[in-house]
Design an enzyme around this catalytic site. Structure first.
Site, short mmCIF file in Angstrom:
data_model
loop_
_atom_site.label_atom_id
_atom_site.label_comp_id
_atom_site.label_asym_id
_atom_site.label_seq_id
_atom_site.Cartn_x
_atom_site.Cartn_y
_atom_site.Cartn_z
N ASP A 1 35.04 35.08 37.62
CA ASP A 1 34.91 35.34 39.06
C ASP A 1 33.47 35.18 39.53
O ASP A 1 33.21 34.56 40.55
CB ASP A 1 35.37 36.78 39.37
CG ASP A 1 36.88 36.94 39.34
OD1 ASP A 1 37.57 36.04 38.82
OD2 ASP A 1 37.37 37.98 39.84
N LEU B 1 41.36 38.31 44.98
CA LEU B 1 40.62 37.15 45.49
C LEU B 1 39.12 37.24 45.21
O LEU B 1 38.31 36.57 45.85
CB LEU B 1 40.89 36.98 47.00
CG LEU B 1 42.38 36.77 47.35
CD1 LEU B 1 42.56 36.66 48.86
CD2 LEU B 1 42.94 35.51 46.67
O1 PMV Z 1 41.62 40.68 40.61
P1 PMV Z 1 40.27 40.06 40.48
O2 PMV Z 1 39.91 39.20 41.67
O3 PMV Z 1 39.22 41.09 40.19
O4 PMV Z 1 40.32 39.05 39.21
C1 PMV Z 1 40.39 39.56 37.89
C2 PMV Z 1 40.54 38.47 36.87
C3 PMV Z 1 40.77 39.00 35.43
O5 PMV Z 1 40.93 37.87 34.58
C4 PMV Z 1 42.05 39.82 35.36
C5 PMV Z 1 39.62 39.87 34.93
C6 PMV Z 1 38.35 39.11 34.61
O6 PMV Z 1 37.28 39.75 34.59
O7 PMV Z 1 38.41 37.90 34.31
#
Ligand code: PMV
Length: 314
Positions: A134, A88
């Site tokens: 993110d 998240l």
């Molecule tokens: O799991 P989280 O909330 O850190 O999301 C990571 C998303 C990815 O696409 C897997 C990595 C990124 O940096 O975009």
């Protein structure tokens, strides 16, 4: 008068479509959600985290941002409703809120773009690799698209790193009800991103899957812009299948997705996977919450498209 203190609150996120493939510059869509990280900072000779002397090494997101801004010490307090290592966006919300608080304390620009750039840099440094999705959605809020067709979005800024280009944009989000189901399994992002990189490098099939996820994200965005939640949901479910084939799902996530699907337009893991959370797009949130709970997950109805990070002096 005490020392000047500044504070910044930044939201977590769900990725509606395109996690992992976005690391390779493919299109993706994320929404800011009503779970928040707050960082409060004030000057200090030492690095103090929540009242205790802390290791800079063990807090790479914070230490990277301190380095970038030439800070050797700082008193930092954090308060969070974003569950850590759960897909998240807790580390991006931490990096963005810390950047906003530091920038405000130092009298620097604390615009969404500057916080997002600091946040991305901290994520990249800590994870080894990252996309800016993110950090951008946490800083900007609302809905954020990466490398989306121009007619479907409003351009924000461009991020480049290691020969990859991510055009960050803002996308309109229709009224949507989303239920997040947390498996309770913590999974770090870095190793999963690395696993996909290796798989893609060695295997043409994995490379095709990554391309397909990009096309699916674009198709889903088109459906979303027309308010067609049925077709958007179908893209999400298909995205989950492709993520499973890539090896970033797990039995617990698959179980929660399967439980949610009979009551949803679509469902998928969200974030890096390997545990963490799934998200369902639904018009029956009560039924989805019950189904997730019955399968051992922790459900939350979230509000998506909330405002991005904001910083101020206390
Ligand atoms: O799991 P989280 O909330 O850190 O999301 C990571 C998303 C990815 O696409 C897997 C990595 C990124 O940096 O975009």
């Amino acid at each position: 008068m005490g020392k000047p203190r500044s504070v910044c609150t930044a939201p977590g996120k769900i990725i509606l479509l395109g996690e992992h493939s976005v690391v390779f510059g493919k299109p993706a869509v994320a929404l800011a959600i009503d779970r928040y990280m707050t960082c409060t900072v004030s000057e200090s000779d030492d690095f103090l985290l929540n009242g205790h002397r802390a290791s800079l090494k063990k807090n790479p997101h914070l230490s990277r941002i301190m380095d970038v801004h030439g800070l050797k010490g700082l008193a930092v307090n954090t308060d969070s409703t974003v569950p850590p290592s759960s897909g998240l966006g807790s580390s991006a919300a931490l990096s963005v809120s810390f950047s906003g608080a530091v920038r405000t304390l130092l009298g620097l620009d604390a615009s969404p773009e500057s916080m997002a750039r600091d946040g991305f840099d901290a994520e990249y440094y800590s994870q080894g690799r990252a996309s800016p999705i993110d950090s951008s959605v946490s800083a900007q809020g609302g809905g954020v698209g990466i490398n989306c067709p121009a007619e479907l979005c409003e351009p924000l800024w461009r991020v480049e790193r290691d020969g990859r280009v991510w055009d960050v944009s803002s996308v309109k989000t229709p009224e949507m009800t989303l239920v997040v189901g947390n498996t309770g399994i913590k999974a770090a992002t870095g190793p999963l991103v690395e696993k996909v990189r290796k798989y893609k490098e060695r295997n043409r099939f994995a490379s095709d899957i990554v391309d397909e996820m990009g096309s699916l994200a674009e198709a889903g965005l088109r459906h979303m812009s027309r308010g067609d939640l049925v077709s958007l949901g179908a893209c999400m479910t298909q995205n989950h299948k492709l993520l499973s084939i890539l090896g970033v799902s797990c039995p617990e996530l698959n179980k929660l997705v399967k439980a949610a699907l009979p009551h949803s337009f679509g469902a998928k893991l969200t974030g890096s996977g390997g545990g963490g959370s799934m998200v369902a797009l639904t018009d029956s949130p009560g039924a989805v919450c019950d189904a997730i709970r019955k399968r051992g997950g922790e459900p939350h109805v979230v509000t998506a498209g909330v405002a991005g990070a904001s910083a101020r002096f206390l």
